[in-house]
Write a protein that holds these residues in place. Structure first.
Motif, short mmCIF file in Angstrom:
data_model
loop_
_atom_site.label_atom_id
_atom_site.label_comp_id
_atom_site.label_asym_id
_atom_site.label_seq_id
_atom_site.Cartn_x
_atom_site.Cartn_y
_atom_site.Cartn_z
N ALA A 1 -70.62 -10.05 87.31
CA ALA A 1 -69.84 -11.14 87.88
C ALA A 1 -70.69 -12.00 88.81
N ALA A 2 -71.62 -11.37 89.52
CA ALA A 2 -72.53 -12.12 90.38
C ALA A 2 -73.46 -13.01 89.56
N VAL A 3 -73.97 -12.49 88.46
CA VAL A 3 -74.80 -13.31 87.56
C VAL A 3 -74.00 -14.50 87.03
N PHE A 4 -72.73 -14.26 86.69
CA PHE A 4 -71.86 -15.34 86.20
C PHE A 4 -71.69 -16.41 87.27
N ALA A 5 -71.47 -16.00 88.50
CA ALA A 5 -71.26 -16.95 89.60
C ALA A 5 -72.50 -17.81 89.83
N LEU A 6 -73.68 -17.29 89.51
CA LEU A 6 -74.93 -18.00 89.72
C LEU A 6 -75.41 -18.75 88.49
N ALA A 7 -74.66 -18.67 87.38
CA ALA A 7 -75.10 -19.20 86.09
C ALA A 7 -75.36 -20.70 86.12
N THR A 8 -76.45 -21.10 85.47
CA THR A 8 -76.75 -22.53 85.32
C THR A 8 -76.97 -22.92 83.85
N THR A 9 -77.00 -21.92 82.96
CA THR A 9 -77.16 -22.18 81.53
C THR A 9 -76.25 -21.23 80.74
N PRO A 10 -75.96 -21.55 79.47
CA PRO A 10 -75.17 -20.63 78.65
C PRO A 10 -75.81 -19.25 78.51
N LEU A 11 -77.14 -19.17 78.55
CA LEU A 11 -77.81 -17.87 78.47
C LEU A 11 -77.40 -16.98 79.62
N HIS A 12 -77.26 -17.54 80.80
CA HIS A 12 -76.83 -16.75 81.95
C HIS A 12 -75.42 -16.19 81.74
N ILE A 13 -74.56 -16.97 81.11
CA ILE A 13 -73.21 -16.50 80.81
C ILE A 13 -73.28 -15.32 79.84
N ILE B 1 -75.73 -13.15 79.51
CA ILE B 1 -76.22 -11.99 80.27
C ILE B 1 -75.10 -11.41 81.14
N ALA B 2 -74.38 -12.31 81.80
CA ALA B 2 -73.30 -11.88 82.68
C ALA B 2 -72.22 -11.12 81.92
N MET B 3 -71.80 -11.67 80.78
CA MET B 3 -70.74 -11.02 80.01
C MET B 3 -71.21 -9.68 79.44
N PHE B 4 -72.47 -9.60 79.06
CA PHE B 4 -73.03 -8.34 78.57
C PHE B 4 -72.97 -7.27 79.66
N LEU B 5 -73.36 -7.64 80.87
CA LEU B 5 -73.33 -6.69 81.99
C LEU B 5 -71.89 -6.31 82.37
N ILE B 6 -70.99 -7.29 82.39
CA ILE B 6 -69.60 -7.00 82.75
C ILE B 6 -68.98 -6.05 81.73
N ALA C 1 -70.71 -15.30 73.88
CA ALA C 1 -70.69 -14.61 75.18
C ALA C 1 -69.55 -13.60 75.24
N SER C 2 -68.37 -14.02 74.79
CA SER C 2 -67.23 -13.10 74.77
C SER C 2 -67.49 -11.94 73.83
N GLY C 3 -68.11 -12.22 72.68
CA GLY C 3 -68.46 -11.15 71.75
C GLY C 3 -69.44 -10.16 72.36
N LEU C 4 -70.36 -10.65 73.19
CA LEU C 4 -71.32 -9.76 73.85
C LEU C 4 -70.62 -8.82 74.82
N TRP C 5 -69.56 -9.29 75.46
CA TRP C 5 -68.77 -8.41 76.33
C TRP C 5 -68.24 -7.24 75.51
#
Length: 389
Positions: free
Chosen positions: A83-95, A97-102, A43-47
């Protein structure tokens, strides 16, 4: 313009925070949504990767549309939206996606500042101004350590992320309303990012840009937390805080050294050689206790933040009409390298951990990998052309 630069600096505080905060959230995200350290490494790498991929279009946008629209729109849609996607995350996949967008949202912030410096200030001040921007912005690195730990403990990680969404929106709107674009360069000169690859002097700078920040960025952004916790049972937030402080001090230290010593190449070469030494010592397992490990991480962080100096070195060879593309191409190598090495380090950890006889072994192999990459970049950079202007 000054207030606009203040807002860009605040936006860069957010950028530094977002790239580093996963190191502190490792345990809570593991408990709540089952995210393991290697998943968070991805996830961090995707950022970093999304940030890097955006540098080419960001460079075009800076040269074509200016920093105001470029920074405000991307920070609002990508930064606040992610950041909104991160706040709503329920699975690692959501994290992921969130980090990619951020990463997309943060991609224009620092380069918008550097674009302003390149267009509106003397060239000899570029490294110093860049160091000030990065040094002050690195307060976000500190905010992603002990203060974040406290906020998560008191309010919860989701509530903390929603507060960050609000802050990101406010800064993005402020940039749209306040930041002014520099005057357009007059003349008929045209060009593209491909023209930059025709500048032979940059060939010897790009490889070090690709690897210089990988140890400091990846270790502060992710590995320092799990390492000191798993190996020494120490506090991840405190360790992250000290490394973050060292990186800020190092950034301010690098800033004026090119003017003090009359060279950019040799200051950067020495600094990165020292960073290599301390990363190598971590990889060799020299640290036998929590505080000795923190000291080595801090030393690696102090010397591993030569970004403003390397940017100034590369910028010295770039013509004015390609300033936006020039600084973003350099940044692509710097941030993209961290993304690639971070994803690889996550795979290394996942592969090595099951068969490891010592809990420290997977981490030490990752640190040795970082040291080897840094050594290669340093050797190539040693043949670069020095330039002060």
């Amino acid at each position: 313009m000054r207030f606009g630069l203040v807002l860009l600096c605040l936006a860069y505080v957010l950028s530094q925070f977002y790239r580093a905060f996963l190191a502190v959230l490792t345990d809570v995200l593991g408990d709540d949504i089952g995210a393991t350290p290697d998943m968070l490494a991805t996830a961090s790498g995707l950022w970093f990767l999304s940030f890097a991929v955006m540098q080419i279009p960001v460079g075009w946008a800076l040269d074509t549309h200016g920093p105001r629209r470029t920074s405000a729109i991307l920070l609002l849609l990508g930064g606040a939206g992610g950041a909104a996607v991160f706040a709503l995350a329920t699975t690692p996949l959501h994290i992921n996606i969130a980090m990619f967008l951020i990463g997309i949202g943060c991609s224009p912030v620092l380069m918008a500042s550097f674009f302003v410096f390149a267009r509106m200030y003397p060239a000899k001040m570029f490294a110093t101004l860049g160091a000030v921007m990065i040094g002050v912005g690195s307060l976000g690195n500190l905010a992603g350590s002990v203060p974040l730990t406290w906020a998560v403990d008191v309010f919860g990680w989701r509530e903390t992320l929603w507060a960050l969404v609000a802050v990101t929106v406010l800064i993005a709107v402020g940039l749209w309303l306040v930041l002014k674009d520099p005057p357009v360069v007059q003349g008929d000169e045209k060009g593209s990012v491909l023209d930059l690859f025709k500048i032979r002097a940059l060939w010897f700078i790009f490889p070090l840009m690709l690897v210089y920040y990988a140890p400091a960025g990846a270790m502060r952004g992710l590995w320092i937390g799990p390492y000191v916790t798993d190996v020494f049972g120490g506090n991840a937030g405190i360790a992250s805080l000290w490394m973050g402080v060292a990186m800020i001090v190092g950034t301010f230290t690098y800033g004026p050294l090119d003017r003090m010593f009359g060279t950019r190449k040799w200051v950067a070469l020495f600094g990165n050689a020292m960073a290599f030494l301390f990363v190598l010592l971590l990889g060799l397992g020299v640290a036998k206790g929590y505080w000795s490990a923190v000291a080595l991480f801090a030393a690696a962080g102090f010397f591993g933040v030569s970004f403003p100096l390397l940017m100034a070195h590369g910028r010295a060879f770039v013509p004015a009409h390609l300033a936006g593309r020039g600084v973003t191409l350099m940044n692509l190598f710097g941030i993209g390298g961290v993304g690639v090495w971070q994803v690889i380090s996550g795979r290394m950890h996942a592969t090595l951990t099951p068969s490891a006889t010592n809990v420290a072994d997977p981490y030490q192999m990752i640190f040795l990998f970082f040291a080897a990459m840094l050594a290669i970049g340093i050797l190539i950079y040693a043949f670069s052309e020095d330039r002060i202007d």
